[in-house]
Design a protein around this motif. Structure first.
Motif, PDB file in Angstrom:
ATOM      1  N   ALA A 231       0.817  -1.218   0.000  1.00 32.70           N
ATOM      2  CA  ALA A 231       0.000   0.000   0.000  1.00 32.70           C
ATOM      3  C   ALA A 231       0.849   1.266   0.000  1.00 32.70           C
ATOM      4  O   ALA A 231       0.514   2.268   0.636  1.00 32.70           O
ATOM      5  CB  ALA A 231      -0.964   0.003   1.186  1.00 32.70           C
ATOM      6  N   ALA A 232       1.970   1.242  -0.685  1.00 33.28           N
ATOM      7  CA  ALA A 232       2.835   2.407  -0.820  1.00 33.28           C
ATOM      8  C   ALA A 232       3.387   2.431  -2.235  1.00 33.28           C
ATOM      9  O   ALA A 232       3.413   1.400  -2.923  1.00 33.28           O
ATOM     10  CB  ALA A 232       3.975   2.356   0.195  1.00 33.28           C
ATOM     11  N   TYR A 233       3.844   3.603  -2.668  1.00 25.22           N
ATOM     12  CA  TYR A 233       4.341   3.720  -4.031  1.00 25.22           C
ATOM     13  C   TYR A 233       5.494   2.768  -4.286  1.00 25.22           C
ATOM     14  O   TYR A 233       6.407   2.614  -3.458  1.00 25.22           O
ATOM     15  CB  TYR A 233       4.813   5.145  -4.323  1.00 25.22           C
ATOM     16  N   ALA A 234       5.448   2.123  -5.451  1.00 27.45           N
ATOM     17  CA  ALA A 234       6.561   1.316  -5.939  1.00 27.45           C
ATOM     18  C   ALA A 234       6.518   1.369  -7.455  1.00 27.45           C
ATOM     19  O   ALA A 234       5.439   1.302  -8.061  1.00 27.45           O
ATOM     20  CB  ALA A 234       6.462  -0.126  -5.446  1.00 27.45           C
ATOM     21  N   GLY A 235       7.684   1.526  -8.102  1.00 25.80           N
ATOM     22  CA  GLY A 235       7.747   1.647  -9.549  1.00 25.80           C
ATOM     23  C   GLY A 235       8.513   0.499 -10.179  1.00 25.80           C
ATOM     24  O   GLY A 235       9.567   0.092  -9.672  1.00 25.80           O
ATOM     25  N   PHE A 236       8.003  -0.022 -11.301  1.00 28.70           N
ATOM     26  CA  PHE A 236       8.602  -1.176 -11.962  1.00 28.70           C
ATOM     27  C   PHE A 236       8.679  -0.942 -13.468  1.00 28.70           C
ATOM     28  O   PHE A 236       7.796  -0.312 -14.066  1.00 28.70           O
ATOM     29  CB  PHE A 236       7.776  -2.439 -11.705  1.00 28.70           C
ATOM     30  N   LEU A 237       9.734  -1.484 -14.072  1.00 31.34           N
ATOM     31  CA  LEU A 237       9.846  -1.582 -15.520  1.00 31.34           C
ATOM     32  C   LEU A 237       9.708  -3.046 -15.890  1.00 31.34           C
ATOM     33  O   LEU A 237      10.571  -3.866 -15.555  1.00 31.34           O
ATOM     34  CB  LEU A 237      11.199  -1.046 -15.995  1.00 31.34           C
ATOM     35  N   LEU A 238       8.595  -3.388 -16.550  1.00 33.25           N
ATOM     36  CA  LEU A 238       8.372  -4.755 -17.010  1.00 33.25           C
ATOM     37  C   LEU A 238       8.939  -4.864 -18.419  1.00 33.25           C
ATOM     38  O   LEU A 238       8.305  -4.476 -19.399  1.00 33.25           O
ATOM     39  CB  LEU A 238       6.886  -5.093 -16.989  1.00 33.25           C
ATOM     40  N   HIS A 239      10.161  -5.369 -18.515  1.00 35.12           N
ATOM     41  CA  HIS A 239      10.878  -5.457 -19.789  1.00 35.12           C
ATOM     42  C   HIS A 239      10.728  -6.881 -20.308  1.00 35.12           C
ATOM     43  O   HIS A 239      11.391  -7.804 -19.839  1.00 35.12           O
ATOM     44  CB  HIS A 239      12.356  -5.111 -19.560  1.00 35.12           C
ATOM     45  N   GLY A 240       9.826  -7.040 -21.269  1.00 26.98           N
ATOM     46  CA  GLY A 240       9.567  -8.369 -21.810  1.00 26.98           C
ATOM     47  C   GLY A 240       9.613  -8.364 -23.313  1.00 26.98           C
ATOM     48  O   GLY A 240       9.087  -7.446 -23.956  1.00 26.98           O
TER      49      GLY A 240
END
Length: 747
Positions: A231-240
């Motif tokens: 329940a807090a900000y998290a950033g991801f790059l889904l490189h597929g």
């Protein structure tokens, strides 16, 4: 009697301040002491009536009776813009150097009666559509046509079928109330009402069960699920890689967000991709989905807005502007194909959806997922520095192989060419098309240029025929019978004489999708070949019809622009052909190599998604270029390493941020003088902060009157970016300068 409450209002006009108005008592509900923040209103502004948004209580030192009263207020069930969108609007105005009123107006539902108090129960409505009535070119009507009339008729001449009036107004930037009745009375076009589905069709009777995820997908989904539980900000790059199943990871994360009682926002870059993604998302989440894109009527967009704002829909899906959807308790924000240039908005507020999505996710404590097979260098750099966590999908679903790519050097073929017609299809591509069709497979052929011929050039002086309004090169359409400006949309007969020297030795050069479609149809005369580009998909329902027919196998070969290059999943495609693969490398844009690599890699990824392997044939005049070589090997790491080193050495994003300041003036002399003065003013104030001021230089042509345009480029390191925005805001506080200056800040 108590004084009527005062309110602060941001009006939809490029002005650097807000205004205080009186609230007529009749405008308040019985339980209201004042208009709530976020309420939509209509306010007087000089002699105009402007849309506005209430920011809160107003303040005025003098006699409040001297203030103007508000004019009207829609019957919205709740304030249109909640507190988080008001905060987003303030950030957006500061970030993009535009007025707060324009920023908030971009987030509000389209003007008109609200569908919020009583959502429509009917699923079918009608909208006006227009069709060209005469086969002649739009210029045939002569002097009785205005410039806008010509642009309207040109658009209809290039379109297949009837085009919604709302789309004509939007694409040509016509006033909302622009009438078409005179053109209809003169017999130049026909208008009728056409039934169309609303933004929220009924949920399917049966939902599709989620497929079982493979090991890589499961690892990515579990990571996103854990982040959602935090329940807090998290950033991801889904490189597929292409075909690796990124969409299923998105849907799995959206389901997890809904289980927590939170909402999800899913963005795709193109309307065509919205239609494909909508089919999947509705099959998974049913009536909890609302769809946003520019192809909807204002009535449809209002309904979608209020379904989300009132909590009836928890998943918002759409193209760029859907990033402003008022999702309650936002838990997940996804940008599919995050690298795509279509996420950038060219009109104020000039935002990039990736930056807005990042702010919304941080603001609401949501999980941000940027997905791509060819990530932007900005996203890749963020993953390198730890600002985003990289999740990898290195293999295609089901163990399928990536398409084998063959690069065809077109230079020998062009040198050996005989006759006036250019070589369109190389022998390897022609043979590949015949083979694919012979085996009952489908093919995509890409050329990222609309029209029949690319330009008309004088063989005597070398001048290229250009639009008098925009100075853009004219492209030939309708088998060369119509010269069209792709900037303003105006069409004229092809020129007979050179506008420069007056000579009559003119030649049409280059090809577009119209000519390419003709060449493929000639090669495969017994095969269903269709064209998919901006011209052929304007008509109501035409995008969905073409994609549906291709999915069902009714179309064997689809010829198109970059619209066919991304996000589409058709198992029957065994061959992809690319014509003029290097055309984008010549653009005056520091991202030219990156966009060329992305386009080639993405379109090659459309092949081989079924049980039979895929193949791509890439025709180019520059086979040695590092972007072409890396795309042929589908080697993102090799391309990114080369391009990142060049960008860092030259001081381009992601190692700096660019701001473009374009000025216009009625004469070249005035344009040069004012641009030089502005450049020196900015250099004196921003130079000490490490900001380079480049120019002035002639600005790229744009739509609108052909005024003399000059452009400055500000290159700011991270430490100087706030100073750039502050001084640009100060400049645009001058109303005269604001009318003649446009600011665009690169994401």
């Amino acid at each position: 009697m108590s004084e009527p409450p005062l309110v602060e209002v941001a009006v939809a006009r490029p002005v650097p301040r807000t205004f205080t108005y009186r609230t007529p008592p009749a405008m308040l509900a019985p339980d209201e002491a004042a208009l709530p923040a976020g309420s939509r209103v209509e306010a007087p502004f000089g002699r105009s009536r402007l849309r506005g948004v209430v920011l809160g209580p107003g303040a005025f030192d003098g006699d409040s009776g001297a203030l103007k009263p508000l004019l009207s207020r829609p019957e919205d069930p709740v304030p249109a813009l909640p507190a988080d969108l008001l905060a987003l609007g303030r950030w957006l105005a500061a970030e993009t150097v535009c007025s707060l009123g324009l920023a908030l107006d971009a987030m509000a539902p389209p003007p008109g009666s609200s569908s919020g108090r009583k959502l429509l129960s009917a699923r079918i409505t009608a909208e006006g559509v227009a069709r060209l009535a005469e086969p002649e070119t739009p210029a045939a009507a002569g002097a009785r046509l205005s410039d806008d009339d010509r642009r309207i008729l040109t658009l209809l001449a290039l379109s297949n079928g009837a085009v919604p009036l709302t789309r004509i107004r939007s694409e040509l930037e016509l006033p909302p109330g622009r009438s078409f009745s005179r053109l209809e009375r003169e017999g130049l076009l026909g208008i009728r009402r056409q039934a169309t589905g609303l933004a929220s069709p009924p949920a399917p009777q049966q939902r599709s069960a989620p497929p079982e995820l493979n090991r890589e997908q499961r690892a990515a989904a579990d990571t996103l699920g854990a982040a959602l539980e935090g329940a807090a900000y998290a950033g991801f790059l889904l490189h597929g890689v292409t075909g690796s199943g990124k969409t299923e990871v998105y849907l799995n994360a959206a389901a997890a967000a809904l289980e927590q009682g939170r909402g999800a926002l899913l963005l795709v870059p193109e309307i065509a991709l919205t239609l494909e993604m909508e089919r999947l998302v509705r099959s998974r989440f049913g009536a909890r989905v609302a769809v946003f894109h520019s192809g909807l009527t204002p009535k449809q967009r209002r309904e979608a807005f209020w379904r989300v704002r009132t909590g009836q829909a928890r998943v918002a899906l759409g193209a760029r502007s859907a990033v402003f959807a008022p999702v309650r308790r936002l838990g997940l924000v996804v940008l599919d194909e995050e690298h795509d240039a279509a996420y950038g908005q060219d009109e104020a507020p000039r935002y990039h959806a990736r930056r807005v999505a990042w702010f919304r996710a941080r603001q609401t404590g949501a999980v941000l997922v940027l997905g791509s097979a060819t990530p932007s260098l900005e996203a890749a750099r963020a993953a390198q520095t730890g600002a985003l966590k990289r999740l990898r999908l290195a293999r295609r679903v089901g163990g399928r192989r990536l398409a084998a790519v063959e690069v065809v050097d077109m230079r020998p073929l062009l040198r050996e060419r005989r006759g006036p017609r250019p070589t369109v299809l190389s022998p390897p591509l022609a043979a590949g098309l015949r083979e694919a069709i012979a085996h009952g497979r489908q093919a995509l052929v890409l050329l990222n240029r609309r029209g029949y011929r690319a330009r008309v050039v004088c063989l005597r002086c070398g001048e290229v025929a250009a639009c008098e309004r925009c100075a853009l090169a004219l492209s030939l359409h309708r088998r060369g019978r119509l010269a069209v400006c792709h900037g303003c949309g105006r069409g004229t007969p092809p020129p007979e004489f050179c506008p420069g020297c007056g000579g009559d030795v003119l030649r049409a050069e280059g090809i577009g999708t119209e000519r390419l479609h003709e060449a493929v149809a000639e090669l495969l005369p017994e095969t269903a070949v269709e064209r998919f580009d901006r011209d052929t998909t304007r008509a109501a329902g035409e995008r969905a019809r073409l994609l549906g027919a291709f999915r069902q196998g009714e179309i064997a070969v689809l010829v198109g622009t970059q619209m066919i290059a991304k996000g589409l999943d058709f198992p029957g495609v065994a061959l992809v052909g690319v014509v003029a693969a290097d055309a984008g490398l010549g653009f005056p844009d520091f991202r030219a190599a990156e966009r060329t690599f992305q386009l080639l890699t993405q379109v090659a990824g459309r092949a081989g998604r079924g049980d039979v392997g895929g193949r791509a044939v890439v025709q180019t005049l520059n086979p040695e270029h590092y972007a072409v070589r890396a795309a042929a090997g589908q080697d993102y790491a090799a391309f990114a390493a080369t391009e990142m080193e060049l960008r860092e050495r030259l001081g381009y994003p992601p190692f700096a941020r660019l701001s473009f300041v374009t000025t216009t003036a009625p004469t070249q002399q005035v344009a040069e003088r004012e641009a030089r003065e502005l450049a020196q003013f900015l250099l004196d104030r921003l130079g000490p902060h490490g900001v380079d001021v480049l120019g002035p230089a002639p600005a790229p042509p744009g739509p609108g009157k052909a005024l003399h345009r000059r452009r400055l480029v500000l290159k700011a390191p991270p430490a100087g970016q706030a100073d750039v925005r502050r001084w640009l805001h100060r400049l645009l506080a001058d109303p005269v300068l604001a009318r003649r200056t446009a600011v665009h800040i690169d994401p």
